[in-house]
Design an enzyme around this catalytic site. Structure first.
Site, mmCIF file in Angstrom:
data_model
loop_
_atom_site.group_PDB
_atom_site.id
_atom_site.type_symbol
_atom_site.label_atom_id
_atom_site.label_comp_id
_atom_site.label_asym_id
_atom_site.label_seq_id
_atom_site.Cartn_x
_atom_site.Cartn_y
_atom_site.Cartn_z
ATOM 1 N N GLY A 90 44.008 42.021 44.622
ATOM 2 C CA GLY A 90 45.443 42.234 44.152
ATOM 3 C C GLY A 90 45.629 41.567 43.097
ATOM 4 O O GLY A 90 44.909 40.626 42.613
ATOM 5 N N LYS A 108 51.458 39.920 32.951
ATOM 6 C CA LYS A 108 50.236 39.222 33.298
ATOM 7 C C LYS A 108 50.368 37.820 33.024
ATOM 8 O O LYS A 108 50.755 37.346 31.967
ATOM 9 C CB LYS A 108 49.108 39.848 32.615
ATOM 10 C CG LYS A 108 47.743 39.401 32.874
ATOM 11 C CD LYS A 108 46.623 40.241 32.275
ATOM 12 C CE LYS A 108 45.322 40.011 32.676
ATOM 13 N NZ LYS A 108 44.121 40.729 32.157
ATOM 14 N N ASP A 247 37.756 47.209 40.483
ATOM 15 C CA ASP A 247 38.974 46.854 40.432
ATOM 16 C C ASP A 247 39.479 46.818 38.919
ATOM 17 O O ASP A 247 40.722 46.767 38.662
ATOM 18 C CB ASP A 247 39.397 45.414 40.809
ATOM 19 C CG ASP A 247 38.325 44.373 40.421
ATOM 20 O OD1 ASP A 247 37.216 44.575 40.454
ATOM 21 O OD2 ASP A 247 38.893 43.265 40.012
HETATM 22 P P1 AMP Z 1 40.261 39.600 36.716
HETATM 23 O O1 AMP Z 1 38.993 39.064 36.413
HETATM 24 O O2 AMP Z 1 41.270 39.456 35.806
HETATM 25 O O3 AMP Z 1 39.826 41.191 36.704
HETATM 26 O O4 AMP Z 1 40.662 39.372 38.156
HETATM 27 C C1 AMP Z 1 40.206 39.416 39.103
HETATM 28 C C2 AMP Z 1 41.115 38.975 40.320
HETATM 29 O O5 AMP Z 1 41.312 37.398 40.218
HETATM 30 C C3 AMP Z 1 42.349 39.608 40.441
HETATM 31 O O6 AMP Z 1 42.742 39.835 41.921
HETATM 32 C C4 AMP Z 1 43.365 38.786 39.799
HETATM 33 O O7 AMP Z 1 44.624 38.860 40.098
HETATM 34 C C5 AMP Z 1 42.839 37.182 40.303
HETATM 35 N N1 AMP Z 1 42.980 36.279 39.209
HETATM 36 C C6 AMP Z 1 42.444 36.151 37.978
HETATM 37 N N2 AMP Z 1 42.848 34.991 37.435
HETATM 38 C C7 AMP Z 1 43.929 34.407 38.550
HETATM 39 C C8 AMP Z 1 44.722 33.392 38.292
HETATM 40 N N3 AMP Z 1 44.763 32.621 37.164
HETATM 41 N N4 AMP Z 1 45.733 33.363 39.324
HETATM 42 C C9 AMP Z 1 45.527 33.949 40.370
HETATM 43 N N5 AMP Z 1 44.786 35.025 40.531
HETATM 44 C C10 AMP Z 1 43.834 35.277 39.590
HETATM 45 MG MG MG Z 2 41.105 42.596 36.698
#
Ligand code: AMP
Ligand code: MG
Length: 482
Positions: A90, A108, A247
């Site tokens: 999510g 973001k 995702d």
């Molecule tokens: P990503 O690696 O950017 O594709 O993110 C993978 C998951 O980790 C997603 O559910 C993101 O919303 C969550 N996520 C990544 N960075 C953060 C953060 N700094 N705070 C909260 N959730 C994060």
């Molecule tokens: Mg992502």
């Protein structure tokens, strides 16, 4: 008289059932400051760039103010990360503000949500600028991609390995529906949710499927085709996504989520940049295989929609999947022969593949080899500039001779139109990010952006941006640094 609203949002995804999302406002930041607004994109979205750049517009893009027409939400999704299924991911740090003319506007780094787990909901400046550069380069190269409308500094510090300046990225996408969004409902055996999502995705991205005998099969066929075409386009510019988790794969067929991604300098099918991809799962040459793998995950999720019985659904899924490899192959080979100025016969294909073999053996720069070949079509003397890219130039001579005899009449113009002179090279991206993060100097970022958004133009005086890194400039890994 009140000024007209800066943004007029529709909120169709927020109108889906409650279990699809969390209704949540962005968390305000201390001191928003606009780093850069993508004025061309703003205008293309029917927005007034001057109004967005005013304090009210910037405060909306920072998440400090909610536009009157916006219903902000965090979207629910799941996903396979490096092969392992995570039933709930999510939007942990991203918030969808709504849709503008059918395209999502998403922030973001906008603060915590129900999906944040232990994350802070924030983004660091470096990765925000990286996404700005790479997404806009992709768009300029003609590759389906999410876009960047703006980057805003927050005036706050985020803690990663070290304290870093924070930023928010305003991202525009055809939608943020991911393979993992379907997997979220699939994992919960929520077939009704799956059907609502599929109907929504069809209406938004593939409306022609509604008239098909089996609309969900037609939908899946369309997603497969979009992915096959997309991955071919990535390979043809040397792009390595880096985290092809389900995702991070869109239903629309746009490239999304520019974390540890990079453009390859020296041609090497095994090239990996992501520091977390130790097995080479998402290496350059492995991307078609991984796209197929991701589509199989999506297929399994869609089975209940594809037919009345599970057995028949599986048959539909398998039948649909068999189209991926040939579709990818034909898009890739057609693009590859075009890059070399050749026709599409088996001999032409073999000829360009033998060039790739020579490039791999000699560590030749992928982008420059093709661009300089394009120049050499007009100016035969320029072949010397191609030869210098190879460690053993003489090995290329036989190839060049055959190539000359096989060029299509249109080669001179088609080659220049498909072979960029400028890609956002890793060492230049790192340099721009470091200057901004460590010194607050956005000059290198601005200049790099200017060059890579006109990738097919010769840009006199900017030749240094077209060159591969010198040995001491080579960047071996890009960090996920979220
Ligand atoms: P990503 O690696 O950017 O594709 O993110 C993978 C998951 O980790 C997603 O559910 C993101 O919303 C969550 N996520 C990544 N960075 C953060 C953060 N700094 N705070 C909260 N959730 C994060
Ligand atoms: Mg992502």
């Amino acid at each position: 008289m009140n000024a007209p609203p800066i943004f007029k949002f529709e909120n169709t995804y927020a109108g889906l059932p409650e279990r699809f999302h969390q209704r949540i406002d962005p968390t305000p930041v201390a001191a928003p400051r606009l780093i850069r607004l993508n004025e061309d994109l703003a205008r293309a979205l029917g927005l007034d760039p001057a109004a967005i750049a005013m304090p009210e517009g910037v405060s909306i893009l920072a998440g400090n103010r909610v536009a009157p027409t916006s219903v902000p939400i965090a979207m629910a999704y799941a996903g396979h990360q490096f092969g392992n299924f995570v039933p709930q991911l999510g939007d942990g740090r991203a918030i969808l503000l709504g849709e503008l003319g059918g395209r999502d506007l998403h922030l973001k780094g906008a603060g915590q949500t129900r999906f944040s787990r232990r994350g802070d909901g924030r983004a660091a400046l470096g990765p925000v600028l990286r996404e700005y550069i790479i997404s806009e380069a992709m768009a300029a190269l003609g590759i389906p991609t999410t876009r960047t409308l703006a980057a805003v500094a927050t005036g706050e510090t985020v803690m990663r390995d070290a304290p870093l300046p924070g930023a928010v990225l305003a991202r525009v996408a055809a939608s943020h529906i991911r393979f993992g969004t379907f997997e979220y409902f699939g994992a919960r055996r929520d077939t009704e949710g799956l059907r609502i999502l599929a109907d929504y995705a069809i209406a938004r991205h593939y409306p022609h499927c509604r008239d098909a005998a089996n609309p969900y099969r037609a939908f899946f066929d369309s997603v497969i085709a979009a992915q096959a075409e997309l991955i071919a386009k990535w390979l043809l510019v040397g792009f390595i996504h880096g985290v092809m988790n389900t995702d991070n794969m869109t239903i629309s067929g746009e490239t999304i989520d520019f974390g540890p991604c990079a453009f390859m300098d020296f041609y090497n099918p095994k090239q990996v940049y992501s520091s977390i991809d130790r097995m080479g799962r998402y290496a350059y040459g492995n991307q078609p295989t991984m796209a197929h793998w991701n589509l199989v995950c999506l297929a399994e999720t869609l089975v209940p929609l594809l037919a009345e019985t599970e057995e028949a659904g599986l048959r539909e899924a398998e039948d649909a999947m068999s189209a991926f490899a040939p579709r990818f192959e034909s898009a890739y080979l057609a693009g590859l022969t075009r890059k070399a100025g050749l026709g599409s016969s088996d001999e032409d294909i073999a000829l360009v593949q033998s060039l790739l073999g020579l490039m791999a053996a000699d560590g030749a720069d992928f982008t420059l080899t093709f661009r300089r070949l394009a120049d050499a079509v007009r100016h035969p003397g320029q072949e010397a500039t191609v030869r210098t890219l190879f460690k053993t130039p003489a090995a290329l001579d036989g190839w060049l001779e055959t190539w000359r005899t096989r060029l299509t009449p249109a080669a001179a113009s088609t080659m220049r139109a498909v072979n960029p002179a400028f890609i956002p090279r890793n060492h230049l991206v790192e340099e721009a990010l470091t200057a901004a993060t460590a010194l607050g100097d956005f000059g290198p970022f601005e200049r790099l952006l200017e060059v890579i958004t006109r990738p097919f133009n010769d840009q006199p005086g900017r030749e240094v941006y077209s060159l591969p890194p010198r040995p001491e400039q080579v960047v071996h890994a890009t960090f996920c640094g979220t």
